[in-house]
Design a protein around this motif. Sequence first.
Motif, mmCIF file in Angstrom:
data_model
loop_
_atom_site.group_PDB
_atom_site.id
_atom_site.type_symbol
_atom_site.label_atom_id
_atom_site.label_comp_id
_atom_site.label_asym_id
_atom_site.label_seq_id
_atom_site.Cartn_x
_atom_site.Cartn_y
_atom_site.Cartn_z
ATOM 1 N N ALA A 192 0.886 -1.246 0.066
ATOM 2 C CA ALA A 192 -0.023 0.023 0.004
ATOM 3 C C ALA A 192 0.924 1.289 -0.082
ATOM 4 N N GLY A 193 2.008 1.024 -0.286
ATOM 5 C CA GLY A 193 3.094 2.298 -0.184
ATOM 6 C C GLY A 193 3.850 2.383 -1.686
ATOM 7 N N CYS A 194 5.113 2.186 -1.642
ATOM 8 C CA CYS A 194 5.766 2.306 -2.591
ATOM 9 C C CYS A 194 5.840 1.175 -3.799
ATOM 10 N N ARG A 195 5.153 -0.111 -3.195
ATOM 11 C CA ARG A 195 4.946 -1.195 -3.936
ATOM 12 C C ARG A 195 6.267 -1.757 -4.478
ATOM 13 N N LYS A 196 7.387 -1.725 -3.490
ATOM 14 C CA LYS A 196 8.560 -2.310 -3.716
ATOM 15 C C LYS A 196 8.832 -3.280 -2.955
ATOM 16 N N PHE A 197 9.346 -4.575 -3.621
ATOM 17 C CA PHE A 197 9.728 -5.690 -2.477
ATOM 18 C C PHE A 197 10.975 -5.415 -1.821
ATOM 19 N N PHE A 198 11.381 -6.081 -0.739
ATOM 20 C CA PHE A 198 12.316 -5.926 0.221
ATOM 21 C C PHE A 198 12.593 -7.116 1.150
ATOM 22 N N ASN A 199 13.625 -6.993 1.748
ATOM 23 C CA ASN A 199 13.873 -8.397 2.759
ATOM 24 C C ASN A 199 13.789 -8.052 4.142
ATOM 25 N N ILE A 200 13.434 -8.983 4.893
ATOM 26 C CA ILE A 200 13.404 -8.658 6.349
ATOM 27 C C ILE A 200 13.976 -9.856 7.227
ATOM 28 N N THR A 201 14.789 -9.789 8.198
ATOM 29 C CA THR A 201 15.222 -10.782 8.888
ATOM 30 C C THR A 201 14.723 -10.460 10.300
ATOM 31 N N ARG A 202 13.672 -11.303 10.479
ATOM 32 C CA ARG A 202 12.803 -11.547 11.706
ATOM 33 C C ARG A 202 12.871 -12.915 12.460
ATOM 34 N N ASP A 203 12.658 -12.690 13.892
ATOM 35 C CA ASP A 203 12.797 -13.636 14.747
ATOM 36 C C ASP A 203 11.271 -14.258 14.775
ATOM 37 N N THR A 204 11.116 -15.561 14.664
ATOM 38 C CA THR A 204 10.006 -16.104 14.427
ATOM 39 C C THR A 204 9.330 -16.790 15.682
ATOM 40 N N VAL A 205 10.050 -16.372 16.851
ATOM 41 C CA VAL A 205 9.385 -16.488 18.202
ATOM 42 C C VAL A 205 9.086 -15.149 18.653
ATOM 43 N N SER A 206 9.935 -14.267 18.935
ATOM 44 C CA SER A 206 9.504 -13.014 19.239
ATOM 45 C C SER A 206 9.048 -12.083 18.491
#
Lengths: 240, 93
Positions: free
Chosen positions: B62-76
């Motif tokens: 809903a913003g710039c419509r660009k893809f990017f990556n996230i490093t996320r902790d699936t527990v916290s």
Amino acid sequence: MSDVLTPEVDIDATAKVAVMKQLPEPGLRPVRAESPLHHAQLDEMAVAAAADSASAGVVLCEQKLRGHLVIRGDSKDRQFALSVTKVLGLELPGKLQSARAKDASIRWISPDEWLVVVPGDQAFAVETQLREALDGHFAIVNVSGGQTIISLSGPSARDVLMKSTPYDVHDRNFPIGKVVTTVFAKTQAVITRAGEESWEMVVRRSFADYCWLWLQDSCAEFGLAVQQDKGNKTMVFQTG
Amino acid sequence: MLYIYCPHCEEHREEEEFHYGGQAHVARPKDPDACTDAEWADYLYFRKNTRGWHHELWVHAAGCRKFFNITRDTVSYEIKETYKIGEQPAISE
């Protein structure tokens, strides 16, 4: 399989684009054109409610039938930015910024995309000039029929936005001139802060009615007045 | 709700503006005609189900419509970093 998918490189592709003049020549029979909020009869409402507008918390106006052009290109390409500036007389705005002159405005949409808004009768001329001035890898699309601009102004305009979007519209986060594409109600809008108390939203044609209904509801507690669109220069072709 | 930093807009935005796009860094076999069925199936169907740090693809829909990556902790659910496509994460596993 892989060789079938290899794209054919066509250097002259941009030269072959069909550019359509969407308005009739002056002097020909006017064509009926309806803005996305035509059915709401905002102009009639504006005339009927002219006396109440001074006390209203929010003043709404549809800036209708403008020419909307989407320009895509590489912002790091100096020549691209210079050519756009030469045609529009406006600097290509950086991240989340906009620029406006008397008759044209340009909004940053994404790192390689901008929205240019000009009076409806100038869209073809501006597009043609841009195509002549630009070179290399770029794209221009006339999306005038696909979206409209709703402006909100008045002391309570910000309160209405606070009810409608998750984005922080406080002064420290949303100075004049900033552009944000974000969630508006259950749809999206390109929200620009045009002045201290005035905001503009670019909404999709098919969602314009939804936004209008939402705004009527959310503005009710502050008092809503509708204003006639004074900047519409394409009156000639919107005969009923 | 997550509060996600978009590396293209260079701003934090609400999760509502984004869509999740699955595991990041899934490389397509260079020559699909030459790879084995196992390699192709691995590319198409098999994804990690990590407990801990996970690299994932998101789009600022809903913003710039660009893809990017996230490093996320699936527990916290903690977001360690966001980075553009083509860049390498600072954290690996």
